[in-house]
Design an enzyme around this catalytic site. Structure first.
Site, PDB file in Angstrom:
ATOM      1  N   CYS A 111       0.831  -1.209   0.000  1.00 36.10           N
ATOM      2  CA  CYS A 111       0.000   0.000   0.000  1.00 36.10           C
ATOM      3  C   CYS A 111       0.872   1.268   0.000  1.00 36.10           C
ATOM      4  CB  CYS A 111      -0.985  -0.044   1.158  1.00 36.10           C
ATOM      5  SG  CYS A 111      -2.379   1.063   0.907  1.00 36.10           S
ATOM      6  N   HIS A 130      -3.523  -5.591   1.495  1.00 33.05           N
ATOM      7  CA  HIS A 130      -2.653  -5.810   2.660  1.00 33.05           C
ATOM      8  C   HIS A 130      -2.514  -7.283   3.056  1.00 33.05           C
ATOM      9  CE1 HIS A 130      -2.198  -1.561   4.024  1.00 33.05           C
ATOM     10  NE2 HIS A 130      -3.235  -1.432   3.225  1.00 33.05           N
ATOM     11  N   GLU A 150      -0.475  -8.521   5.112  1.00 29.46           N
ATOM     12  CA  GLU A 150      -0.142  -8.651   6.547  1.00 29.46           C
ATOM     13  C   GLU A 150      -1.385  -8.630   7.431  1.00 29.46           C
ATOM     14  OE1 GLU A 150      -0.283  -5.981   4.956  1.00 29.46           O
ATOM     15  OE2 GLU A 150      -0.365  -4.167   6.171  1.00 29.46           O
TER      16      GLU A 150
HETATM   17  N1  LIG Z   1      -3.250   1.741   3.890  1.00 25.77           N
HETATM   18  C1  LIG Z   1      -2.376   2.541   3.367  1.00 25.77           C
HETATM   19  O1  LIG Z   1      -1.175   2.267   3.341  1.00 25.77           O
HETATM   20  C2  LIG Z   1      -2.882   3.845   2.832  1.00 25.77           C
HETATM   21  C3  LIG Z   1      -1.917   4.426   1.816  1.00 25.77           C
HETATM   22  C4  LIG Z   1      -2.188   5.868   1.452  1.00 25.77           C
HETATM   23  N2  LIG Z   1      -2.002   6.728   2.577  1.00 25.77           N
HETATM   24  C5  LIG Z   1      -3.566   5.974   0.836  1.00 25.77           C
HETATM   25  O2  LIG Z   1      -4.498   6.419   1.468  1.00 25.77           O
HETATM   26  O3  LIG Z   1      -3.707   5.608  -0.289  1.00 25.77           O
END
Ligand SMILES: NC(=O)CC[C@H](N)C(=O)O
Length: 234
Positions: free
Chosen positions: A85, A194, A196
């Site tokens: 992400c 994600h 994780e």
């Molecule tokens: N969950 C995250 O890593 C968010 C990544 C980034 N800040 C977004 O909103 O796209």
């Protein structure tokens, strides 16, 4: 094996990434964004969150962190690096991966469980999956719309560098439903959802995320075996 997890100011998922590393059977080594020393780690995870408050663009400032200067060099030398992400956004800003993550097409933050199809098992982070395997992991981002020019997208497809695609709905408008890509060597992978957060029955929608972390251990074990084999002939 020692897997580094970098904490930037505004990182959110570094603790979960370190836990996933441990559940996969490796030592999690916490790395600090301001420290260029990578402490002899065998691989690095750049976790999700809002590094440096997402100011300017997501990942645009983190890309210049002292730790990143070392990670960029090491990644070019073959160090396995997984960007999740915000970590994916940092890898694109660092030009370790092509393309960019832009504002979700519908302009809403999207947080849900998401089905993906693993397209390539030919990377350091996906070698324990079957190509075509469908997995369920959470997605949560505001700027996850993957874009690149048509020539880059065609090259990624032709070279088998689209690592995972969204199926049963594209949560952010990413071109060609791309959820994850890799570099030419297959050691650097960026993924928007994600893994994780899908490593334990108590909290995840599945255990599908664990495969990313066990894959790198298998890749590293293979590299070590290859190195000692080569050493034996010297
Ligand atoms: N969950 C995250 O890593 C968010 C990544 C980034 N800040 C977004 O909103 O796209």
């Amino acid at each position: 094996m020692r897997i580094g997890v970098v904490t930037f100011p505004g990182s959110l998922d570094d603790g979960d990434a370190a836990r996933a590393v441990r559940l996969a059977g490796a030592d999690a080594v916490r790395l600090w964004h301001g420290d260029p020393d990578l402490h002899n780690v065998d691989a690095v995870v750049l976790p999700g969150g809002f590094s440096y408050g997402d100011y300017l663009r997501c990942g645009a400032i983190a890309r210049f962190a002292p730790a990143m200067e070392s990670i960029i060099d090491a990644a070019r030398g073959g160090l396995p690096v997984l960007g999740i992400c915000n970590g994916f956004q940092i890898l694109c800003e660092a030009h370790l991966l092509p393309g960019a993550l832009t504002r979700n097409q519908h302009l809403h933050f999207r947080n849900r469980d998401q089905w993906l199809r693993v397209e390539s098992a030919d990377t350091a982070w996906t070698n324990t999956f079957q190509p075509g395997q469908e997995i369920l992991i959470p997605v949560k981002n505001g700027e996850g719309c993957y874009v690149a020019d048509q020539r880059t997208l065609d090259a990624l497809e032709a070279e088998g560098r689209v690592v995972a695609r969204y199926i049963r709905g594209n949560p952010n408008g990413s071109q060609r439903d791309i959820a994850a890509v890799t570099n030419e060597a297959g050691n650097v992978v960026g993924i928007m959802p994600h893994p994780e957060h899908a490593v334990e029955a108590l909290t995840g929608p599945s255990l599908d995320g664990l495969g990313f972390f066990t894959s790198v251990l298998r890749a590293l074990a293979g590299a070590t075996a290859g190195a000692s084999h080569a050493g034996g002939h010297q």
